[in-house]
Design an enzyme around this catalytic site. Structure first.
Site, PDB file in Angstrom:
ATOM      1  N   ASP A 239       0.849  -1.282  -0.087  1.00 18.32           N
ATOM      2  CA  ASP A 239      -0.017   0.172  -0.136  1.00 18.32           C
ATOM      3  C   ASP A 239       0.639   1.297   0.050  1.00 18.32           C
ATOM      4  O   ASP A 239       2.012   1.376   0.129  1.00 18.32           O
ATOM      5  CB  ASP A 239      -0.802   0.092   1.333  1.00 18.32           C
ATOM      6  CG  ASP A 239      -2.025  -0.784   1.037  1.00 18.32           C
ATOM      7  OD1 ASP A 239      -2.434  -1.232  -0.040  1.00 18.32           O
ATOM      8  OD2 ASP A 239      -2.914  -1.065   2.163  1.00 18.32           O
TER       9      ASP A 239
ATOM     10  N   LYS B 136      -3.684   3.394  -2.243  1.00 16.69           N
ATOM     11  CA  LYS B 136      -4.758   4.227  -2.698  1.00 16.69           C
ATOM     12  C   LYS B 136      -4.524   5.758  -1.986  1.00 16.69           C
ATOM     13  O   LYS B 136      -4.007   5.570  -0.798  1.00 16.69           O
ATOM     14  CB  LYS B 136      -6.065   3.643  -1.937  1.00 16.69           C
ATOM     15  CG  LYS B 136      -6.546   2.374  -2.729  1.00 16.69           C
ATOM     16  CD  LYS B 136      -7.861   1.727  -1.895  1.00 16.69           C
ATOM     17  CE  LYS B 136      -8.026   0.398  -2.647  1.00 16.69           C
ATOM     18  NZ  LYS B 136      -7.168  -0.543  -2.541  1.00 16.69           N
TER      19      LYS B 136
ATOM     20  N   MET C 215      -7.990   8.752   9.069  1.00 19.46           N
ATOM     21  CA  MET C 215      -8.504   9.222   7.855  1.00 19.46           C
ATOM     22  C   MET C 215      -9.345  10.576   7.784  1.00 19.46           C
ATOM     23  O   MET C 215     -10.306  10.765   7.007  1.00 19.46           O
ATOM     24  CB  MET C 215      -8.873   8.206   7.057  1.00 19.46           C
ATOM     25  CG  MET C 215      -8.238   7.114   6.722  1.00 19.46           C
ATOM     26  SD  MET C 215      -9.087   5.752   6.227  1.00 19.46           S
ATOM     27  CE  MET C 215     -10.063   5.005   7.517  1.00 19.46           C
TER      28      MET C 215
END
Length: 297
Positions: A77, A99, A212
């Site tokens: 990732d 991502k 996040m």
């Protein structure tokens, strides 16, 4: 990707030498042999969902490091640190599927298909995720894809960002005098109505950790204040926890949006809300981080 520095390479070499069965034989003065062997293998035809930790390579688990050194292929990732990636041998295949906000380089179903394909080629596969794979990392979806293809999988936990951020700032996440509960929340507001239950979150006896949530700081502060938490309730933002570029902001629900506008932070950024944040200024463990503060208590 930058290469590991010679001191760091030497540090890892010395650590693994100490942990090998022969190197860990006790001296003659000990009555019994002391061993901490690194055992096991990265099996072909299996996927290992591995937590890469918060970014500091020294916070990687021994099992994770061993699997990275043994795997035929590593699917990784965006949030995996360069020093961790440097542990992957040049002979191993690497697949970046990271991502970022507003852009998915590889759709989730294609990540599952890639792992199944690599296993079908007879390879051992490490699926490397930042932090802990069980914390807001879509591990469930990937396990479902592997289960549907009858691919065996193993999970290797890692140090999640909340633990790393609290440790680096020198505070506990729970404390008898501050917080008897701890809650982890995704700030992506993915529920059907798009809004968390602010009334349930606005408690003074727990610590809230939002993942996040850098773009949602204003909404978080507003929602918690509207639900009953006082304007002066402490909040802390920690970007790139445990990495050399770590930065932090400490303030209140009332002033944090303004502080963040004046001192923007990079992603990934963790948000900690609760009275435990008051301990930052008094913590001796946070002294080395003072130079990295971009805001004050």
């Amino acid at each position: 990707m930058p290469a590991l520095s010679k001191p760091l390479i030497q540090k890892w070499f010395n650590a693994f030498m100490r942990l090998s069965p022969r190197a860990l034989l006790s001296s003659a003065s000990h009555s019994a042999d002391l061993r901490l062997p690194l055992r096991g293998e990265c099996r072909a035809g299996q996927v290992y969902l591995v937590g890469a930790g918060s970014g500091d390579a020294e916070l990687l688990t021994l099992k994770a490091a061993r699997l990275l050194m043994q795997a035929d292929a590593v699917v990784y990732d965006r949030l995996v640190g360069d020093d961790v990636l440097a542990l992957i041998p040049k002979s191993s295949e690497r697949y970046y599927v990271g991502k970022s906000r507003g852009h998915h380089s590889v759709p989730q179903n294609e990540i599952g298909a890639l792992m199944v394909k690599l296993v079908g080629e007879g390879k051992s596969v490490v699926r490397l995720k930042g932090g802990d794979p069980a914390f807001f990392a879509r591990m469930g979806e990937e396990l479902d894809a592997l289960t549907a293809a009858q691919v065996p999988a193993a999970i290797v936990p890692g140090i999640t960002a909340a633990s790393a951020a609290a440790a680096c700032m020198g505070i506990p996440l729970t404390d008898r005098g501050h917080a008897q509960q701890l809650r982890f929340i995704t700030a992506q507001l993915c529920r059907e109505d798009g809004t968390p239950d602010w009334a349930a979150l606005a408690r003074k006896d727990e610590t809230l950790v939002f993942y996040m949530g850098l773009s949602k700081v204003d909404a978080i502060c507003h929602g918690l204040r509207q639900a009953g938490l006082p304007d002066a309730w402490p909040i802390m933002l920690v970007a790139n926890a445990s990495k050399p570029e770590q930065q932090s902001l400490v303030g209140s629900l009332a002033d944090m949006p303004e502080k963040l506008a004046a001192h923007p932070l990079a992603s990934p950024c963790l948000i900690v809300v609760g009275s435990v944040v008051q301990r930052v200024a008094a913590s001796p463990a946070s002294a080395e981080n003072q130079a990295r503060y971009v805001g004050q208590v």
